[in-house]
Motif scaffolding. Structure first.
Motif: not given
Length: 694
Positions: A45-48, A684-685, A689-691
């Protein structure tokens, strides 16, 4: 690229890469993010979110604000100024409606109401044509509609009535159900043979409840020819025969009916050009002579002449002459056929050097010729030396119609024919080439003749003289016909060019046309022609105006008013002019001499039907979403309406708001700076990565 948010506010983009490159990156990114979501990978989702922020940074969106200047809508008020709008009551209706509509238009600050007038067309009322011409100066995106102030009689409604870019509202003067008796010409010939009936057709349209039959008067060239009672509302055919060559004016009129809007359409005028069929000429040469071929060549050279020529080669009193047999006629002289059966078929009979011989043409047949002239025929006699004796035609029944009485003398010796003072005024001899000019003492320049018969002219008009100033050419009217005499048989010398020759062809042409009653050769005539806005009048007469006086003719205009026109006389012709007072039939008169002339369109389409109607313009109002209103029911309110809404209703008419504008300025404010978009995308990227690492 822009997107509209509202009036004057838009979102615009200024991409850092071409749209196709951004679209390719978006497609690849969405595929990767979608695959991660399908695999339930953490951080997808964060990549989106990072993909969306990155794409927005590449598009560089901004908020754009426009500064607009709105233009006024344009509406056209077309006023019908045709002749039918001048009928009783309609001018006041039109003026009041104009004032009210212009006042109503001024209440709308965003409306420009333009006044257009039709004027008077030459082929009916050009109502739609006037509107279309005015639309050429109106931008289509600003056209709010048109208001037509008219009686509904338009003569240029196109078959395709859906091309107007706005509603058309018709405001009608007059009243529905008006009645008017009117005369309608259905057909008429442009040309007709002289003295041959030509067919005209017309109809008298009578309002419902009117008379079953109506009286009609028909006049030809100003003279009443017949009065008829014709059935109303039915086609009627009548026959009228022109009496002469050239233009003849036929007037048809009917009196006022029980219901009338105007009397102008109760009459009509037509112009028919009379043309002669082939001129049938009977030429009888009493004996062979040098001038015989001249006559034959002259008459045969005219394609409009049908010549029947007989030459008496061996008369009864010369049966032992030396004429070769092969030169004699092979048939007997058809006396009965010519002078009894077919006499009235000839337009002109010429006796050339004829010697009376009772055994050849009996007196009864010569009396038939005299009667033929009395009934309207024409005879030209070219006298031979025998005319001075009791063997001439004067000693026969034809002598009663001949104006020259022989004295018994034959005058021999050279002489030049002279035009008399009367001849200088007569159209047959006036202005002949080579005639000289007596006012200046100039003698004739044409050739000499050597023989003439001495006569006394008890009647008729002597237009040329010969030896000792005796009559040489005499013209006379006998009953309804005409007679001409040439008292010499040597006219042929002019055709041979002897001693300079002379105008024999022109003289004989004029003589023949005068005998045929051609209007251009009438000695007492009143002629009118049109030049520009002037009526040119010519009065030709053998009698000059009294000394110190000037000729005056009475001119009657189409509306019945009269004017006295003074003419100026010179060389036997009096001329003058008068300004025209519109199209119609003008009447000219001097004593018993009367003439009529049709000027312009004497049967205007505009006045053919003057009844107010709502049927002619209804197709175009229906096609454009407009309306038709009778002004006698009150003037409807003028409103502005939303585009796409109805443009009329009970008691009101509408003009749509077009809201056309010009952009005068732009203000651009970026929604988010590109560096901030990239920073957020990087954040966001990082979150993705953290998630993913947990």
């Amino acid at each position: 690229m822009t997107g509209l948010l509202g009036d004057g506010l838009q979102i615009a983009t200024d991409p850092l890469l071409p749209y196709w490159a951004i679209a390719l990156l978006a497609a690849v990114g969405l595929a990767l993010v979608g695959f991660g979501l399908w695999q339930r990978a953490r951080g997808s989702a964060w990549r989106g979110v990072a993909l969306i922020l990155g794409l927005l940074a590449l598009l560089d969106p901004a908020l754009v604000s426009e500064t607009r200047r709105y233009a006024k809508d344009i509406a056209l008020l077309v006023v019908d100024d045709s002749a039918s709008q001048g009928l009783a009551g309609r001018p006041r209706q039109s003026e009041d409606a104009q004032a009210a509509l212009r006042a109503a238009g001024e209440k709308f600050p965003d409306l420009d109401l333009r006044l257009i007038r039709t004027g008077r067309g030459t082929d009916g009322t050009p109502l739609i044509g006037t509107l279309e011409k005015a639309l050429e100066d109106v931008p289509r995106q600003r056209f709010a509609g048109a208001l037509l102030l008219t009686d509904g009689q338009a003569h240029d409604v196109p078959p395709d009535v859906s091309a107007l870019p706005g509603p058309l509202h018709v405001l009608l003067t007059g009243a529905p159900g008006e009645g008017d008796r009117r005369l309608v010409i259905l057909s008429s010939p442009s040309f007709a043979l002289v003295d041959k009936p030509a067919l005209f057709s017309f109809r008298v349209e009578e309002p419902a409840g009117g008379a079953a039959t109506v009286p009609v008067t028909i006049r030809l060239d100003g003279a009443e020819t017949r009065a008829l009672n014709v059935p109303a509302n039915q086609d009627v055919a009548v026959e009228i025969a022109p009496r002469h060559g050239g233009a003849s004016v036929v007037e048809i009129a009917t009196p006022p009916g029980p219901q009338e809007l105007t009397l102008q359409n109760n009459r009509a005028a037509l112009t028919v050009n009379g043309i002669r069929d082939r001129l049938r000429v009977l030429l009888i040469s009493g004996e062979p002579h040098p001038g015989e071929r001249t006559w034959r060549n002259l008459l045969k050279a005219d394609p409009s002449v049908d010549l029947v020529h007989f030459t008496i080669l061996r008369p009864a009193d010369r049966v032992m002459d030396l004429t070769p047999v092969n030169e004699l006629s092979l048939i007997a002289f058809p006396i009965r056929e010519l002078f009894e059966v077919k006499l009235n078929e000839f337009d002109l009979i010429i006796f050339d050097r004829y010697r009376r011989r009772n055994s050849l043409i009996p007196a009864t047949y010569l009396q038939a010729v005299a009667n033929y002239v009395e009934r309207g025929g024409a005879v030209l006699e070219v006298a031979a030396p025998a005319f001075a004796t009791n063997q001439g035609l004067f000693a026969s029944p034809i002598g009663a119609i001949l104006p020259g009485q022989p004295t018994g003398k034959l005058l021999e010796g050279p002489f030049r024919p002279q035009v008399t003072s009367l001849g200088w005024r007569h159209p047959v001899t006036k202005g002949l080439d080579g005639a000289g000019y007596p006012q200046t003492g100039a003698p004739p320049s044409w050739g000499r003749w050597f023989r003439a018969v001495d006569v006394t002219a008890d009647r008729g008009q002597v237009v040329m003289t010969g030896p000792d100033n005796g009559p040489l050419v005499i013209l006379d009217r006998v009953g309804e016909g005409r007679v001409a005499q040439i008292l010499s048989d040597q006219l042929w010398l002019w055709s041979r060019g002897y001693d300079g020759g002379g105008p024999q062809a022109e003289l004989l042409r004029r003589l023949a046309h005068w005998l045929m009653k051609e209007p251009t050769l009438e000695e007492e005539d009143l002629v009118a022609s049109v030049r520009g806005e002037q009526l040119l009048i010519t009065r030709r007469s053998l009698t000059p105006a009294p000394i110190g006086e000037r000729r005056t003719i009475t001119l009657t205009d189409p509306d019945g008013s009269t004017r006295n026109i003074t003419l100026t006389e010179r060389d036997g012709i009096a001329t003058g002019s008068a300004p025209l007072n519109g199209p119609g039939v003008y009447r000219l008169a001097e004593g018993s001499l009367q003439r009529v002339i049709a000027v312009g369109d004497v049967n205007p389409k505009e006045m053919s039907d003057v009844r107010a109607t709502d049927t002619v313009l209804r197709p175009i109002t229906d096609a454009t979403g407009g309306s038709i209103t009778w002004l006698r029911d009150g003037l409807p309110d003028l409103r502005r309406t939303e585009p796409g809404r109805s443009a009329s209703g009970r008691g009101w008419i509408g003009l749509p708001e077009r809201r056309d504008y010009d952009v005068t300025g732009l203000t651009r404010v970026a929604l988010l700076p590109a560096w901030l978009m990239l920073l957020l995308a990087g954040g966001a990227l990082g979150m993705a990565w953290w998630r993913e690492g947990r």
